[in-house]
Write a protein that holds these residues in place. Structure first.
Motif, mmCIF file in Angstrom:
data_model
loop_
_atom_site.group_PDB
_atom_site.id
_atom_site.type_symbol
_atom_site.label_atom_id
_atom_site.label_comp_id
_atom_site.label_asym_id
_atom_site.label_seq_id
_atom_site.Cartn_x
_atom_site.Cartn_y
_atom_site.Cartn_z
ATOM 1 N N LEU A 100 0.794 -1.381 0.002
ATOM 2 C CA LEU A 100 0.013 -0.084 -0.095
ATOM 3 C C LEU A 100 0.876 1.043 0.017
ATOM 4 O O LEU A 100 0.132 2.435 -0.160
ATOM 5 N N TRP A 101 2.222 1.071 0.107
ATOM 6 C CA TRP A 101 2.876 2.292 0.219
ATOM 7 C C TRP A 101 3.379 2.852 -1.229
ATOM 8 O O TRP A 101 3.829 3.772 -1.470
ATOM 9 N N PHE A 102 3.131 1.735 -2.270
ATOM 10 C CA PHE A 102 3.563 2.003 -3.666
ATOM 11 C C PHE A 102 2.633 2.910 -4.442
ATOM 12 O O PHE A 102 1.234 2.660 -3.863
ATOM 13 N N SER A 103 2.964 3.313 -5.271
ATOM 14 C CA SER A 103 1.682 3.869 -6.381
ATOM 15 C C SER A 103 1.108 2.549 -7.045
ATOM 16 O O SER A 103 1.667 1.536 -7.094
ATOM 17 N N VAL A 104 -0.123 2.999 -7.713
ATOM 18 C CA VAL A 104 -0.671 1.837 -8.334
ATOM 19 C C VAL A 104 0.062 1.079 -9.668
ATOM 20 O O VAL A 104 -0.153 -0.098 -9.539
ATOM 21 N N PRO A 105 0.500 1.690 -10.164
ATOM 22 C CA PRO A 105 1.572 1.118 -11.340
ATOM 23 C C PRO A 105 2.552 0.428 -10.556
ATOM 24 O O PRO A 105 3.007 -0.814 -11.000
ATOM 25 N N LEU A 144 -1.527 -10.185 -18.372
ATOM 26 C CA LEU A 144 -2.636 -9.463 -18.282
ATOM 27 C C LEU A 144 -3.224 -9.032 -16.926
ATOM 28 O O LEU A 144 -3.981 -8.045 -16.741
ATOM 29 N N GLU A 145 -3.213 -9.966 -15.922
ATOM 30 C CA GLU A 145 -3.683 -9.752 -14.757
ATOM 31 C C GLU A 145 -2.934 -8.447 -14.097
ATOM 32 O O GLU A 145 -3.709 -7.765 -13.281
ATOM 33 N N ALA A 146 -1.472 -8.426 -14.205
ATOM 34 C CA ALA A 146 -0.872 -7.201 -13.856
ATOM 35 C C ALA A 146 -1.278 -6.051 -14.514
ATOM 36 O O ALA A 146 -1.509 -4.894 -13.612
ATOM 37 N N VAL A 147 -1.573 -6.222 -15.603
ATOM 38 C CA VAL A 147 -1.882 -4.865 -16.525
ATOM 39 C C VAL A 147 -3.390 -4.539 -15.949
ATOM 40 O O VAL A 147 -3.902 -3.392 -15.868
ATOM 41 N N LEU A 148 -4.277 -5.249 -15.707
ATOM 42 C CA LEU A 148 -5.758 -5.179 -15.117
ATOM 43 C C LEU A 148 -5.647 -4.561 -13.538
ATOM 44 O O LEU A 148 -6.677 -4.153 -13.445
#
Length: 172
Positions: A100-105, A144-148
């Motif tokens: 949760l400390w990281f940005s979404v990407p 693809l799951e990581a891209v989603l």
């Protein structure tokens, strides 16, 4: 928990929304799209998301239940998806505070090994039971799951970002 600068304070997650999103992900996974190995597992993405954001409500037991549902639906080896989802949920809960400390990407990059490990568990169990190797295009599913992940993050956090009582005089 100390928040990052500029991070928005979120409202509590509605349990009905959590369960509704998990059931919707299960329904999307059950759509008759054919058995192509590169299709992303939406239930896995939703389980990881809620295991990271709400580990008190969505945990290993919920992952096991949804894994059994997927096993029964796909008529696969009973426990194949259950073991995969259980391991996925366990590792997501293990890293949820750090993630949760990281940005979404950056979170998408961090959860990519989790999705790859879940697919590796499913593939290993499938191969041990005597099935044929599905081909190298199975490597596309975790990608693809990581891209989603960013898309799912925006959609599933949207109800928590709204103001409880919108008012122009209230900053939160």
């Amino acid at each position: 928990m100390i928040m990052r600068p500029g991070q928005q304070l979120l409202l509590p997650a509605n349990p009905f929304f959590i369960w509704g999103s998990l059931l919707l992900a299960l329904i999307v996974n059950m759509l008759p799209l054919g058995r192509t190995p590169w299709i992303p597992d939406i239930v896995a993405v939703a389980l990881v998301f809620w295991s990271v954001h709400q580990p008190q409500r969505v945990g290993i037991g919920v992952a096991f239940f949804f894994g059994l549902c997927m096993d029964v639906h796909q008529a696969s080896l009973l426990g194949q998806h259950a073991l995969s989802y259980t391991a996925l949920s366990f590792f997501a809960i293990t890293i949820h505070r750090r993630l949760l400390w990281f940005s979404v990407p950056s979170q998408a990059v961090q959860v990519l090994p989790l999705f790859a490990a879940a697919h590796a568990i499913e593939l290993a169990l499938r191969m041990l039971s005597g099935s044929a190797f599905p081909g190298l295009n199975i490597l596309l599913a975790p990608l693809l799951e990581a891209v989603l992940w960013p898309v799912i993050s925006v959609i599933l956090l949207a109800p928590q970002r709204r103001a409880p009582d919108p008012d122009e005089n209230r900053p939160l």
